[in-house]
Design a protein around this motif. Sequence first.
Motif, PDB file in Angstrom:
ATOM      1  N   PHE A 173      30.059  16.490 -20.261  1.00 20.81           N
ATOM      2  CA  PHE A 173      29.910  15.462 -21.303  1.00 20.81           C
ATOM      3  C   PHE A 173      31.174  15.392 -22.172  1.00 20.81           C
ATOM      4  O   PHE A 173      31.566  14.322 -22.616  1.00 20.81           O
ATOM      5  N   ARG A 186      23.979  10.548 -27.891  1.00 18.24           N
ATOM      6  CA  ARG A 186      23.587   9.153 -28.140  1.00 18.24           C
ATOM      7  C   ARG A 186      24.432   8.550 -29.250  1.00 18.24           C
ATOM      8  O   ARG A 186      24.846   7.401 -29.196  1.00 18.24           O
ATOM      9  N   ARG A 188      23.019  16.256 -10.033  1.00 25.11           N
ATOM     10  CA  ARG A 188      21.798  17.052 -10.001  1.00 25.11           C
ATOM     11  C   ARG A 188      21.600  17.647  -8.606  1.00 25.11           C
ATOM     12  O   ARG A 188      21.272  18.827  -8.447  1.00 25.11           O
ATOM     13  N   ARG A 246      23.064  26.244  -6.328  1.00 21.62           N
ATOM     14  CA  ARG A 246      22.142  27.338  -6.570  1.00 21.62           C
ATOM     15  C   ARG A 246      21.636  27.942  -5.262  1.00 21.62           C
ATOM     16  O   ARG A 246      21.642  29.161  -5.074  1.00 21.62           O
ATOM     17  N   ASN A 270      19.258  28.061 -13.397  1.00 14.15           N
ATOM     18  CA  ASN A 270      18.511  26.854 -13.067  1.00 14.15           C
ATOM     19  C   ASN A 270      19.169  25.596 -13.579  1.00 14.15           C
ATOM     20  O   ASN A 270      19.042  24.538 -12.979  1.00 14.15           O
ATOM     21  N   PHE A 271      19.828  25.680 -14.698  1.00 10.90           N
ATOM     22  CA  PHE A 271      20.343  24.449 -15.300  1.00 10.90           C
ATOM     23  C   PHE A 271      21.864  24.406 -15.375  1.00 10.90           C
ATOM     24  O   PHE A 271      22.425  23.428 -15.853  1.00 10.90           O
ATOM     25  N   LEU A 272      22.525  25.451 -14.907  1.00 12.84           N
ATOM     26  CA  LEU A 272      23.991  25.480 -14.798  1.00 12.84           C
ATOM     27  C   LEU A 272      24.725  24.886 -15.983  1.00 12.84           C
ATOM     28  O   LEU A 272      25.522  23.946 -15.843  1.00 12.84           O
ATOM     29  N   ALA A 280      23.558  23.270 -18.672  1.00 14.76           N
ATOM     30  CA  ALA A 280      22.897  22.263 -19.490  1.00 14.76           C
ATOM     31  C   ALA A 280      22.117  22.958 -20.608  1.00 14.76           C
ATOM     32  O   ALA A 280      21.674  24.089 -20.463  1.00 14.76           O
ATOM     33  N   ASP A 306      11.637  14.718  -9.179  1.00 15.64           N
ATOM     34  CA  ASP A 306      12.869  15.419  -8.822  1.00 15.64           C
ATOM     35  C   ASP A 306      14.050  14.995  -9.695  1.00 15.64           C
ATOM     36  O   ASP A 306      15.198  15.278  -9.389  1.00 15.64           O
ATOM     37  N   LYS A 307      13.746  14.311 -10.785  1.00 10.02           N
ATOM     38  CA  LYS A 307      14.837  13.902 -11.683  1.00 10.02           C
ATOM     39  C   LYS A 307      14.960  14.839 -12.867  1.00 10.02           C
ATOM     40  O   LYS A 307      13.971  15.201 -13.486  1.00 10.02           O
ATOM     41  N   GLN A 308      16.202  15.193 -13.151  1.00  9.00           N
ATOM     42  CA  GLN A 308      16.454  16.086 -14.271  1.00  9.00           C
ATOM     43  C   GLN A 308      17.280  15.325 -15.310  1.00  9.00           C
ATOM     44  O   GLN A 308      18.347  14.816 -14.997  1.00  9.00           O
ATOM     45  N   THR A 346      19.394  15.797 -18.495  1.00  4.95           N
ATOM     46  CA  THR A 346      19.989  16.861 -19.296  1.00  4.95           C
ATOM     47  C   THR A 346      20.798  16.300 -20.459  1.00  4.95           C
ATOM     48  O   THR A 346      21.449  17.043 -21.176  1.00  4.95           O
ATOM     49  N   ASP A 347      20.747  14.992 -20.614  1.00  2.00           N
ATOM     50  CA  ASP A 347      21.566  14.324 -21.617  1.00  2.00           C
ATOM     51  C   ASP A 347      20.625  13.556 -22.550  1.00  2.00           C
ATOM     52  O   ASP A 347      19.746  12.832 -22.088  1.00  2.00           O
ATOM     53  N   ASN A 348      20.803  13.737 -23.852  1.00  2.00           N
ATOM     54  CA  ASN A 348      19.936  13.045 -24.806  1.00  2.00           C
ATOM     55  C   ASN A 348      19.875  11.537 -24.542  1.00  2.00           C
ATOM     56  O   ASN A 348      18.842  10.906 -24.726  1.00  2.00           O
ATOM     57  N   ARG A 349      21.005  10.975 -24.109  1.00  3.68           N
ATOM     58  CA  ARG A 349      21.018   9.530 -23.821  1.00  3.68           C
ATOM     59  C   ARG A 349      20.044   9.188 -22.704  1.00  3.68           C
ATOM     60  O   ARG A 349      19.357   8.188 -22.740  1.00  3.68           O
TER      61      ARG A 349
END
Lengths: 306, 306
Positions: A60, A114, A147, A154, B94-96, B98, B107-109, B111-114
């Motif tokens: 980001f 945001r 993703r 992993r 798991n989140f590398l 984030a 299956d969607k992750q 990780t971004d507030n936006r």
Amino acid sequence: LHSYPFSSSLLSCPPPLRLDHHRMADAYQLQNGAGDKKPLLELYVKASGIDSRRIGACLFCQEFWMELYALYEIGVARVEVKTVNVNSEAFKKNFLGAQPPIMIEEDKQYTDNRDIEGRIFHLAKEYSVPLFEKDPTVEKRIESLYRNFKLFVRAKTDFDKGKKVPADIESLPAAIKIHYNRIVEQLASIDQLLADRQTRYLLGPSMTEYDCELMPRLHHIRIIGQRLLGFDIPHNLTHLWNYVLTAYRTAAFIESCPADQDILHHYKEQLNLFTNQRETLQSPTKTHTLPESVLGEIKRLGLDRK
Amino acid sequence: LHSYPFSSSLLSCPPPLRLDHHRMADAYQLQNGAGDKKPLLELYVKASGIDSRRIGACLFCQEFWMELYALYEIGVARVEVKTVNVNSEAFKKNFLGAQPPIMIEEDKQYTDNRDIEGRIFHLAKEYSVPLFEKDPTVEKRIESLYRNFKLFVRAKTDFDKGKKVPADIESLPAAIKIHYNRIVEQLASIDQLLADRQTRYLLGPSMTEYDCELMPRLHHIRIIGQRLLGFDIPHNLTHLWNYVLTAYRTAAFIESCPADQDILHHYKEQLNLFTNQRETLQSPTKTHTLPESVLGEIKRLGLDRK
């Protein structure tokens, strides 16, 4: 905390002067033209875990840095970038739990992606910079790439645990191969999109937010593939490689790009993998070249002259 | 990792069953009605530094949790909330890299507030939930409150360093008093807005994203003011206090609210202040009541019957 002034000549310059390492903001700034009334935007990006003066592998952060660079290049804003060690007491105290990227403009602090994007969007709109044009096809095509890559990273590093060299892709069990296949399929679909469009960037001749999102992610995929997974972006995806070459020729990308060692270190840290001294002591290098054969094919097709 | 199923009856229930603490996701879910086709949204929120089964003081996490609660309440989505220890190897892997809040749907992750907001926005729009109505006046009135509060926290705790009890506000030097004054002015301007509008929430009779933003911040201001700064929201701001009371009567707020001890711990951690055992060993409590005199005034004016 270390600062990166924006200057297109920085690439061939020595590292920027550091005034005082102990202060929270040891920054100086280069102005792009005279305009004192241009807004000054400060971007705090995550520092590398190896050396807090170096840029860390925060996607980001790089995305916003690239967008700000675009505003800087055309003279809309003055921009300063500073690396911050998120574990330092000084940083925690100053930002009370907020994480980079953080953007500051005068007395306003933007700690939320945001809000950062909102401010950049507003400036781009005010000066008619086509940074935020929408394209649902492109959005869909690129959205889950990273993703899926993380799932592959992993699974593959788990499988490789204890091995001296990463296992060959062909020898992987089906459960891991499925992640590999998904990545390759998606890379191929982006290659196809670029082939169809015949454009330099995803939407046309100039960079948009989609490029600021995709370019750093493709570069991470390449570097981590190469250095950790025994994987490479398939060499037959010529249009995709040409797009990577475009990234390597885009100042906004190059300036904001962490060194290979810092990218690798980030993933190893998250994956709890052993970091050897060679990586932390090496002079930082940036892989911004293409494999010979791929470059040859790009030149043969004349893609790099678009 | 600890999970919080959504249930309006949870308040009077024992803590939710934990199936297996060693798995990454020890969650069960309560369904709100039969609809199997409702999207299932999982929100990963930052755990408390005291106990990773408890909710930590992450403002963005609470904001999205409240928004998701609104969708859950009217039956648009199934929601599960899980606390994650961001320092654990399992989480990092798991989140590398984030950070919470992280939202997962199939299956969607996100990780971004936006992206999290984008998804919630889309769902709210689809089901005509008025969660994202725009109001520039409200936006302007609330936007810098928390930033100003952070400046005050930093200045005041610096000044108080080494003192046994926090210094009295009246005795503060001008350079710190200025931060205090700014906070009080801004709180008063929000009080005025609420007095003018005579609405339960900022925009009307139902909660919007502005409330999900302001309520947790006001609560932090109150708790940290009380327990760390020797500061309280001025008691004459009756409309503002009534709004705080509204928060304490809003299930979306209460369920997603960290305990006082966990809020305090977060700030002490960031400020590098000594945490005493009393705080970490105490049973967690939540201050969700108003000072007697303030409550009396609210009742006298009949504000709580709106």
